[in-house]
Design a protein around this motif. Structure first.
Motif, mmCIF file in Angstrom:
data_model
loop_
_atom_site.group_PDB
_atom_site.id
_atom_site.type_symbol
_atom_site.label_atom_id
_atom_site.label_comp_id
_atom_site.label_asym_id
_atom_site.label_seq_id
_atom_site.Cartn_x
_atom_site.Cartn_y
_atom_site.Cartn_z
ATOM 1 N N GLY A 1 0.792 -1.234 0.000
ATOM 2 C CA GLY A 1 0.000 0.000 0.000
ATOM 3 C C GLY A 1 0.816 1.272 0.000
ATOM 4 O O GLY A 1 0.271 2.364 0.219
ATOM 5 N N ILE A 2 2.105 1.164 -0.242
ATOM 6 C CA ILE A 2 2.966 2.351 -0.287
ATOM 7 C C ILE A 2 2.855 2.956 -1.680
ATOM 8 O O ILE A 2 3.244 2.323 -2.670
ATOM 9 N N ARG A 3 2.301 4.135 -1.753
ATOM 10 C CA ARG A 3 2.032 4.785 -3.034
ATOM 11 C C ARG A 3 2.785 6.113 -3.148
ATOM 12 O O ARG A 3 2.863 6.877 -2.182
ATOM 13 N N LYS A 4 3.261 6.364 -4.335
ATOM 14 C CA LYS A 4 3.903 7.644 -4.626
ATOM 15 C C LYS A 4 2.822 8.614 -5.099
ATOM 16 O O LYS A 4 2.080 8.313 -6.039
ATOM 17 N N LYS A 5 2.695 9.748 -4.446
ATOM 18 C CA LYS A 5 1.674 10.720 -4.822
ATOM 19 C C LYS A 5 2.035 11.386 -6.141
ATOM 20 O O LYS A 5 3.211 11.605 -6.447
ATOM 21 N N LEU A 6 1.012 11.687 -6.906
ATOM 22 C CA LEU A 6 1.212 12.336 -8.189
ATOM 23 C C LEU A 6 1.113 13.856 -8.071
ATOM 24 O O LEU A 6 1.000 14.557 -9.074
ATOM 25 N N TYR A 7 1.166 14.337 -6.855
ATOM 26 C CA TYR A 7 1.234 15.783 -6.592
ATOM 27 C C TYR A 7 2.100 15.982 -5.356
ATOM 28 O O TYR A 7 2.230 15.100 -4.505
ATOM 29 N N PHE A 8 2.707 17.138 -5.241
ATOM 30 C CA PHE A 8 3.651 17.393 -4.152
ATOM 31 C C PHE A 8 3.859 18.910 -4.043
ATOM 32 O O PHE A 8 3.688 19.647 -5.021
ATOM 33 N N PRO A 9 4.209 19.401 -2.860
ATOM 34 C CA PRO A 9 4.408 20.840 -2.692
ATOM 35 C C PRO A 9 5.822 21.265 -3.089
ATOM 36 O O PRO A 9 6.792 20.542 -2.866
ATOM 37 N N VAL A 10 5.931 22.440 -3.665
ATOM 38 C CA VAL A 10 7.219 23.069 -3.964
ATOM 39 C C VAL A 10 7.115 24.523 -3.526
ATOM 40 O O VAL A 10 6.289 25.276 -4.045
ATOM 41 N N ASP A 11 7.914 24.892 -2.543
ATOM 42 C CA ASP A 11 7.842 26.247 -1.981
ATOM 43 C C ASP A 11 6.429 26.600 -1.541
ATOM 44 O O ASP A 11 5.965 27.737 -1.717
ATOM 45 N N GLY A 12 5.728 25.613 -0.997
ATOM 46 C CA GLY A 12 4.379 25.845 -0.507
ATOM 47 C C GLY A 12 3.315 25.860 -1.571
ATOM 48 O O GLY A 12 2.131 26.018 -1.263
ATOM 49 N N GLN A 13 3.713 25.677 -2.844
ATOM 50 C CA GLN A 13 2.754 25.682 -3.947
ATOM 51 C C GLN A 13 2.512 24.245 -4.428
ATOM 52 O O GLN A 13 3.446 23.436 -4.485
ATOM 53 N N PRO A 14 1.265 23.905 -4.780
ATOM 54 C CA PRO A 14 0.976 22.537 -5.228
ATOM 55 C C PRO A 14 1.486 22.290 -6.647
ATOM 56 O O PRO A 14 1.201 23.069 -7.561
ATOM 57 N N TYR A 15 2.231 21.236 -6.813
ATOM 58 C CA TYR A 15 2.717 20.805 -8.122
ATOM 59 C C TYR A 15 2.117 19.442 -8.435
ATOM 60 O O TYR A 15 2.070 18.570 -7.570
ATOM 61 N N THR A 16 1.671 19.251 -9.670
ATOM 62 C CA THR A 16 1.199 17.939 -10.108
ATOM 63 C C THR A 16 2.141 17.411 -11.181
ATOM 64 O O THR A 16 2.820 18.176 -11.870
ATOM 65 N N LEU A 17 2.173 16.095 -11.315
ATOM 66 C CA LEU A 17 3.060 15.450 -12.270
ATOM 67 C C LEU A 17 2.489 15.580 -13.681
ATOM 68 O O LEU A 17 1.311 15.319 -13.912
ATOM 69 N N TYR A 18 3.347 15.952 -14.629
ATOM 70 C CA TYR A 18 2.987 16.013 -16.041
ATOM 71 C C TYR A 18 3.841 15.017 -16.818
ATOM 72 O O TYR A 18 5.019 14.826 -16.514
ATOM 73 N N LYS A 19 3.221 14.398 -17.804
ATOM 74 C CA LYS A 19 3.866 13.356 -18.593
ATOM 75 C C LYS A 19 3.980 13.788 -20.040
ATOM 76 O O LYS A 19 3.048 14.373 -20.597
#
Length: 302
Positions: free
Chosen positions: A165-183
């Motif tokens: 159940g260990i999952r890598k999130k497809l979004y994460f904070p950078v300098d307090g701003q939300p970043y989502t993964l782009y492919k």
């Protein structure tokens, strides 16, 4: 219109020679040769002063962080060359231009400022497309060959962690701003301004880079993720909806993926011209020669 071509090569120096001879005469060409390959065979054959074999070389394994490292090295080499390039294009040594050089330059003049990097947001993708990026790829920065004991251990670690159940999130904070993964894909053309922004962003945000060290195929996501969260986002090519095929995310290069990337022959000539793309891959010496002869005739006729 000044262009830099950033080429990754690992075999077929004769094809690389033919490619470099066909690119615009006033462009500069920067080449990374895989550390596993014999650099001298390339340097002996290709002696043009506008072809620069970079000294920083990596033992590259597909889908690993080593691909990001050699791309970064190529970008740094081009940006420090002393010439301001309007565009920097990534190519492989098995690519070949479809368009004539003047058509390439005219097109870039007409679309100057556009970023030819394409991506799709992965946050809400489903199924295997999402799972590939939710798995933690521990030890992914090691160039362990597929099928070796070390590689099998790495694969087992990935599968066990996902099963737990260990999952890598497809979004994460950078300098307090939300970043989502782009492919997207490895094949793009960007301005020097965006290239400089990407390198500066990576230097300033080591935690951001660390996220991709345990990601699947980071070379196809890290540049897109930076670009679509940058001041240049509106100049990039955003795809909507759900992920389709990887070849749909190469705006300038025609590719057919399957179990392996298709090697094109003269039988594919009409299909390649009809693609409307600027380049195609793969072209291989001894298999694609007649096709490239036909394309050269097409290019010479304007």
């Amino acid at each position: 219109m000044k262009i830099a071509f950033l080429i990754s090569a690992h075999k077929d120096p004769h094809q690389l020679f033919r490619l470099t001879e066909r690119l615009p005469e006033d462009s500069e060409i920067f080449v990374h040769v895989d550390l596993k390959s014999d650099l001298q065979t390339f340097c002996t054959l290709i002696t043009s002063p506008r072809v620069h074999f970079i000294k920083e070389r990596y033992d590259v394994m597909w889908a690993s962080m080593q691909q990001v490292r050699f791309q970064t090295a190529l970008l740094k080499e081009a940006l420090s060359f002393g010439t301001h390039f309007d565009y920097l294009f990534t190519l492989s040594g098995l690519d070949y231009p479809i368009w004539g050089n003047q058509r390439i330059k005219d097109y870039l003049e007409q679309h100057q400022g556009q970023e030819f990097i394409q991506g799709i947001c992965m946050e809400h993708q489903q199924g295997l497309d999402a799972r590939l990026y939710q798995e933690y790829r521990f030890l992914n920065d090691h160039a362990w060959r597929y099928g070796t004991l070390k590689s099998k251990f790495r694969v087992s670690l990935r599968k066990i962690s996902y099963a737990l159940g260990i999952r890598k999130k497809l979004y994460f904070p950078v300098d307090g701003q939300p970043y989502t993964l782009y492919k997207g894909s490895d094949w793009w053309g960007i301005t020097s301004e965006l290239a400089t922004y990407c390198l500066q962003f990576m230097d300033a945000h080591p935690d951001f880079v660390r996220y991709f060290k345990t990601s699947f195929c980071p070379s196809e996501t890290i540049w897109q993720t930076i670009a679509f969260h940058s001041p240049f986002a509106s100049r990039c090519i955003l795809s909507e909806g759900t992920f389709t095929r990887l070849e749909d995310y190469t705006p300038l290069t025609y590719i057919e993926y399957g179990q392996e990337i298709k090697v094109f022959t003269e039988d594919d000539y009409d299909t390649i011209l009809a693609s409307g793309k600027m380049f195609f891959r793969k072209a291989v010496t001894g298999k694609s020669d007649k096709l490239m002869d036909l394309i050269d005739e097409h290019r010479n006729n304007g």
